[in-house]
Design a protein around this motif. Structure first.
Motif, PDB file in Angstrom:
ATOM      1  N   VAL A   4      96.766  22.019  40.820  1.00 49.14           N
ATOM      2  CA  VAL A   4      96.086  20.906  40.853  1.00 49.14           C
ATOM      3  C   VAL A   4      94.873  19.801  39.656  1.00 49.14           C
ATOM      4  N   GLU A   5      94.878  19.003  40.095  1.00 51.93           N
ATOM      5  CA  GLU A   5      94.310  18.372  38.478  1.00 51.93           C
ATOM      6  C   GLU A   5      92.914  17.846  39.017  1.00 51.93           C
ATOM      7  N   ILE A   6      92.166  18.538  37.552  1.00 53.76           N
ATOM      8  CA  ILE A   6      90.584  18.916  37.872  1.00 53.76           C
ATOM      9  C   ILE A   6      90.205  17.900  36.275  1.00 53.76           C
ATOM     10  N   PHE A  22      94.545  17.257  44.535  1.00 54.25           N
ATOM     11  CA  PHE A  22      96.620  18.562  45.042  1.00 54.25           C
ATOM     12  C   PHE A  22      97.320  17.518  46.122  1.00 54.25           C
ATOM     13  N   GLU A  23      98.060  18.491  46.083  1.00 49.36           N
ATOM     14  CA  GLU A  23      99.100  18.099  47.519  1.00 49.36           C
ATOM     15  C   GLU A  23      98.840  18.192  48.570  1.00 49.36           C
ATOM     16  N   THR A  24      98.523  17.117  48.879  1.00 47.80           N
ATOM     17  CA  THR A  24      98.318  17.078  50.607  1.00 47.80           C
ATOM     18  C   THR A  24      98.976  17.713  52.309  1.00 47.80           C
ATOM     19  N   SER A  25      99.891  18.832  50.888  1.00 45.00           N
ATOM     20  CA  SER A  25     100.379  19.469  51.994  1.00 45.00           C
ATOM     21  C   SER A  25      99.200  20.672  51.974  1.00 45.00           C
ATOM     22  N   GLU A  81     100.452  11.384  49.746  1.00 46.65           N
ATOM     23  CA  GLU A  81     100.644  12.591  49.537  1.00 46.65           C
ATOM     24  C   GLU A  81      99.658  13.604  48.554  1.00 46.65           C
ATOM     25  N   LYS A  82      98.759  12.998  48.421  1.00 44.76           N
ATOM     26  CA  LYS A  82      97.612  13.279  47.329  1.00 44.76           C
ATOM     27  C   LYS A  82      96.037  12.766  47.120  1.00 44.76           C
TER      28      LYS A  82
END
Length: 82
Positions: A4-6, A22-25, A81-82
């Motif tokens: 997670v990038e904040i 965050f990653e779509t998955s 992707e995100k």
């Protein structure tokens, strides 16, 4: 494990906003956690989208609006992707 990038935003040394990428998955896990924590969203929408190359997908958006706070959770952000 979910990466997670904040990003935290401050204005005049006061916190005003937070953004998490965050990653779509991982979206389904976040959706479950947010619904458990904050309850049913104020609004929930599914928006058809299309990439420049023609791939079609649905962007799910959930919004909770409370006293002095607005939470938005989207399956896709600036990329698929995100």
């Amino acid at each position: 494990m979910t990466l997670v990038e904040i990003m935290l935003i401050f204005l005049d040394n006061k916190f005003v906003s937070a953004s998490f990428d965050f990653e779509t998955s991982s979206f389904d896990n976040f959706e479950v956690a947010f619904k458990e924590r904050y309850g049913r969203p104020t609004t929930e929408t599914d928006t058809p989208m299309q990439t420049k190359l023609g791939a079609k997908y649905i962007n799910k958006s959930l919004i909770w609006i409370g006293r002095g706070v607005r939470i938005s959770l989207n399956r896709y952000g600036s990329t698929v992707e995100k």
